[in-house]
Design an enzyme around this catalytic site. Structure first.
Site, PDB file in Angstrom:
ATOM      1  N   LYS A 263       0.698  -1.297   0.069  1.00  0.00           N
ATOM      2  CA  LYS A 263       0.055   0.121   0.087  1.00  0.00           C
ATOM      3  C   LYS A 263       0.924   1.277  -0.125  1.00  0.00           C
ATOM      4  O   LYS A 263       0.535   2.057  -0.764  1.00  0.00           O
ATOM      5  CB  LYS A 263      -1.010  -0.007   1.089  1.00  0.00           C
ATOM      6  CG  LYS A 263      -1.883  -1.036   1.321  1.00  0.00           C
ATOM      7  CD  LYS A 263      -3.080  -0.688   2.470  1.00  0.00           C
ATOM      8  CE  LYS A 263      -2.532  -1.004   3.747  1.00  0.00           C
ATOM      9  NZ  LYS A 263      -1.964  -2.585   3.936  1.00  0.00           N
TER      10      LYS A 263
ATOM     11  N   ARG B 114     -10.139   0.643   8.579  1.00  0.00           N
ATOM     12  CA  ARG B 114      -9.709  -0.847   8.702  1.00  0.00           C
ATOM     13  C   ARG B 114     -10.785  -1.469   9.436  1.00  0.00           C
ATOM     14  O   ARG B 114     -10.519  -2.872   9.673  1.00  0.00           O
ATOM     15  CB  ARG B 114      -8.659  -0.463   9.763  1.00  0.00           C
ATOM     16  CG  ARG B 114      -7.193  -1.126   8.896  1.00  0.00           C
ATOM     17  CD  ARG B 114      -5.991  -0.869   9.777  1.00  0.00           C
ATOM     18  NE  ARG B 114      -4.860  -1.517   9.551  1.00  0.00           N
ATOM     19  CZ  ARG B 114      -3.813  -0.787   8.992  1.00  0.00           C
ATOM     20  NH1 ARG B 114      -3.589   0.355   9.099  1.00  0.00           N
ATOM     21  NH2 ARG B 114      -2.566  -1.437   9.168  1.00  0.00           N
TER      22      ARG B 114
ATOM     23  N   ARG C 227      11.355  -6.348   5.201  1.00  0.00           N
ATOM     24  CA  ARG C 227      11.145  -5.102   5.350  1.00  0.00           C
ATOM     25  C   ARG C 227      11.878  -4.482   6.617  1.00  0.00           C
ATOM     26  O   ARG C 227      12.049  -3.487   7.017  1.00  0.00           O
ATOM     27  CB  ARG C 227       9.706  -4.467   5.141  1.00  0.00           C
ATOM     28  CG  ARG C 227       9.366  -2.910   5.309  1.00  0.00           C
ATOM     29  CD  ARG C 227       8.009  -2.639   4.840  1.00  0.00           C
ATOM     30  NE  ARG C 227       6.943  -2.624   5.926  1.00  0.00           N
ATOM     31  CZ  ARG C 227       5.580  -2.542   5.975  1.00  0.00           C
ATOM     32  NH1 ARG C 227       5.407  -1.995   4.596  1.00  0.00           N
ATOM     33  NH2 ARG C 227       4.936  -2.711   6.995  1.00  0.00           N
TER      34      ARG C 227
ATOM     35  N   ARG D 164      10.963  -0.585  11.792  1.00  0.00           N
ATOM     36  CA  ARG D 164      10.011  -1.097  12.544  1.00  0.00           C
ATOM     37  C   ARG D 164       9.873  -2.142  13.219  1.00  0.00           C
ATOM     38  O   ARG D 164       9.726  -3.234  12.780  1.00  0.00           O
ATOM     39  CB  ARG D 164       8.701  -0.872  11.388  1.00  0.00           C
ATOM     40  CG  ARG D 164       8.216   0.257  11.022  1.00  0.00           C
ATOM     41  CD  ARG D 164       7.167   0.236   9.952  1.00  0.00           C
ATOM     42  NE  ARG D 164       5.842  -0.435  10.292  1.00  0.00           N
ATOM     43  CZ  ARG D 164       4.799  -0.370   9.656  1.00  0.00           C
ATOM     44  NH1 ARG D 164       4.717   0.282   8.483  1.00  0.00           N
ATOM     45  NH2 ARG D 164       3.517  -1.016  10.092  1.00  0.00           N
TER      46      ARG D 164
ATOM     47  N   ARG E 257      -1.178  -9.172  13.247  1.00  0.00           N
ATOM     48  CA  ARG E 257      -1.570  -7.802  12.215  1.00  0.00           C
ATOM     49  C   ARG E 257      -2.312  -8.522  11.357  1.00  0.00           C
ATOM     50  O   ARG E 257      -3.477  -7.973  10.783  1.00  0.00           O
ATOM     51  CB  ARG E 257      -0.352  -7.142  11.645  1.00  0.00           C
ATOM     52  CG  ARG E 257      -0.112  -6.127  12.981  1.00  0.00           C
ATOM     53  CD  ARG E 257       1.731  -5.795  12.417  1.00  0.00           C
ATOM     54  NE  ARG E 257       1.614  -4.756  11.342  1.00  0.00           N
ATOM     55  CZ  ARG E 257       2.756  -4.843  10.658  1.00  0.00           C
ATOM     56  NH1 ARG E 257       3.751  -5.382  10.915  1.00  0.00           N
ATOM     57  NH2 ARG E 257       2.762  -4.105   9.603  1.00  0.00           N
TER      58      ARG E 257
END
Ligand code: AMP
Length: 191
Positions: A14, A89, A128, A134, A146
């Site tokens: 995204k 969401r 990532r 993160r 998640r």
């Protein structure tokens, strides 16, 4: 105005594809995840609250998230449109967004859903995590939570937007350019 919801599980691309859509259509990018992270960095009250949820991979409560999103939208005078990345969401957020945009005489035009299977998502997020810094990308248990939150609370929004004839499924596997091309085709078909 052109208002796009970019939808998809964590790791679907995204953020990357938002960049492409902003450049092509001149939209304002609003990523609730980015806004939360900026607040965490700035050690604001909102950031402290959001951190306790984000660190576990849980969703931040609707009331807080909706209020924050609306105040971000209101900061922009006369925008060409928005790209909502990571929002809505939950169905409460989707309903709130509809009501809010209606009050501004506008609406969501399209919900673009990037489809990527769970195993590929986990792989991408762990990759990532090595560069993003993160912490929620670096722990497999948090990543799984998640994805679980997405499947339980967010995925049902497909039906919400399908009922409004706004849902478009986009294959999220391929090169960045290929996926961008699929998104542009979906947006151009709408305009
Ligand atoms: P993201 O950058 O979109 O992956 O979001 C990172 C984290 O921020 C999520 O795992 C949630 O904890 C929180 N978050 C971002 N957007 C929302 C939202 N619309 N509703 C609730 N929590 C959110």
């Amino acid at each position: 105005m052109l208002n796009l919801v970019l939808f998809g599980p964590p790791g679907a691309g995204k953020g990357t594809q938002s960049e492409n859509l902003i450049n092509k259509y001149g939209l304002v990018h609003l990523s609730t995840g980015d806004i939360f992270r900026a607040n965490i960095k700035g050690e604001t009250e909102l950031g402290k609250l959001a951190k306790s949820f984000i660190d576990k991979g849980d969703l931040v409560p609707d009331e807080v998230t909706i209020k924050m999103l609306e105040s971000e939208v209101n900061k922009h005078e006369d925008p060409k449109g928005f790209i909502f990345d990571g929002f809505p969401r939950t169905s409460a957020q989707a309903k709130a967004l509809d009501a809010f945009l209606t009050s501004k005489n506008t609406q969501v035009n399209l919900m673009l859903a990037l489809e990527v299977e769970d195993e590929e998502l986990k792989k991408r997020l762990l990759e990532r995590g090595k560069v993003s810094g993160r912490s929620d990308d670096q722990d497999e248990t948090i990543i799984e939570n998640r994805i679980k939150e997405y499947n339980a609370k967010t995925a049902p929004l497909k039906e919400f937007y399908t009922a409004q004839n706004k849902f478009v499924s986009v294959n999220g596997i391929g090169s960045i350019e290929e996926i961008a091309g699929r998104l542009y085709a979906a947006v151009d078909a709408e305009q």
